[in-house]
Design a protein around this motif. Structure first.
Motif, PDB file in Angstrom:
ATOM      1  N   HIS A  33      -2.442  -9.078   8.229  1.00  0.00           N
ATOM      2  CA  HIS A  33      -2.422  -7.743   7.545  1.00  0.00           C
ATOM      3  C   HIS A  33      -2.849  -6.829   8.640  1.00  0.00           C
ATOM      4  O   HIS A  33      -2.181  -5.698   8.733  1.00  0.00           O
ATOM      5  N   GLU A  60      -0.103  -3.518  10.173  1.00  0.00           N
ATOM      6  CA  GLU A  60      -0.612  -2.194  10.149  1.00  0.00           C
ATOM      7  C   GLU A  60      -0.508  -1.712  11.544  1.00  0.00           C
ATOM      8  O   GLU A  60       0.117  -0.364  11.577  1.00  0.00           O
ATOM      9  N   TYR A  97       3.147  -0.910  12.030  1.00  0.00           N
ATOM     10  CA  TYR A  97       3.654   0.308  11.269  1.00  0.00           C
ATOM     11  C   TYR A  97       3.103   1.807  11.801  1.00  0.00           C
ATOM     12  O   TYR A  97       3.935   2.705  11.803  1.00  0.00           O
ATOM     13  N   HIS A 114       2.482  -5.985   4.840  1.00  0.00           N
ATOM     14  CA  HIS A 114       1.157  -5.531   4.994  1.00  0.00           C
ATOM     15  C   HIS A 114       0.644  -5.749   3.768  1.00  0.00           C
ATOM     16  O   HIS A 114      -0.668  -6.258   3.820  1.00  0.00           O
TER      17      HIS A 114
HETATM   18 FE   LIG Z   1      -3.870  -1.055   4.560  1.00  0.00          FE
END
Ligand SMILES: [Fe+2]
Length: 159
Positions: A50, A54, A57, A38
């Motif tokens: 990106h 996210e 995660y 990320h």
């Molecule tokens: Fe971030």
């Protein structure tokens, strides 16, 4: 056979709690692999990836909490130090990955290394009718297999 307050056999449940700690440790490494990509992802697909990493995660973080709380529920103690996680982790650690295909491959590899840990827990929990652990593993496996399919589609590779 000695059982605990949940009606589960004590010895086998301890073994499941230990295996869940290995899964927890490995999930923490998966989580950090995702943070790494990320942050470090570069190139023309930066904005898509990106955000996607996210999303992954954040999902991993929820699962980490679920695993730890399942360990407590069945009478175990969840590992929580970096040292314990490193010692018990079964995943490849991704470091300084910034290329987009390498990053997506790291997600695929990490997930494919989590799957056997979860299938082992699925079998063991099934053997003692530990439905709580069993259904959690079953949900994780189904979601991760789907994510692998999508990542493979992105890579234009076969499963
Ligand atoms: Fe971030």
């Amino acid at each position: 056979m000695k059982t605990n307050i949940l009606g589960l056999p004590v010895k086998e449940t301890e073994e499941i709690a230990n295996d869940l700690n290995v899964l927890l440790s490995s999930f923490q490494v998966y989580y950090q692999n995702l943070r790494g990509i990320h942050w470090n992802i570069r190139g023309k697909r930066f904005f898509d990836l990106h955000v996607k990493f996210e999303e992954l995660y954040n999902d991993a973080q929820l699962k980490i909490d679920q695993i730890a709380e399942r360990i407590l529920t069945i009478g175990g103690k969840p590992l929580h130090t970096f040292q314990d996680y490193i010692e018990n982790n079964k995943l490849k650690v991704g470091k300084n990955v910034s290329n987009d295909e390498d990053a997506v491959n790291l997600v695929v590899t990490s997930l494919s290394e989590l799957l056997p840990l979860e299938r082992n827990l699925l079998t063991k929990s099934g053997d003692i009718s530990d439905e709580g652990t069993n259904s959690m593993m079953s949900d994780f496996i189904q979601e991760q297999e789907k994510t692998i399919w999508m990542m493979k589609a992105w890579l234009e590779e076969k499963i």
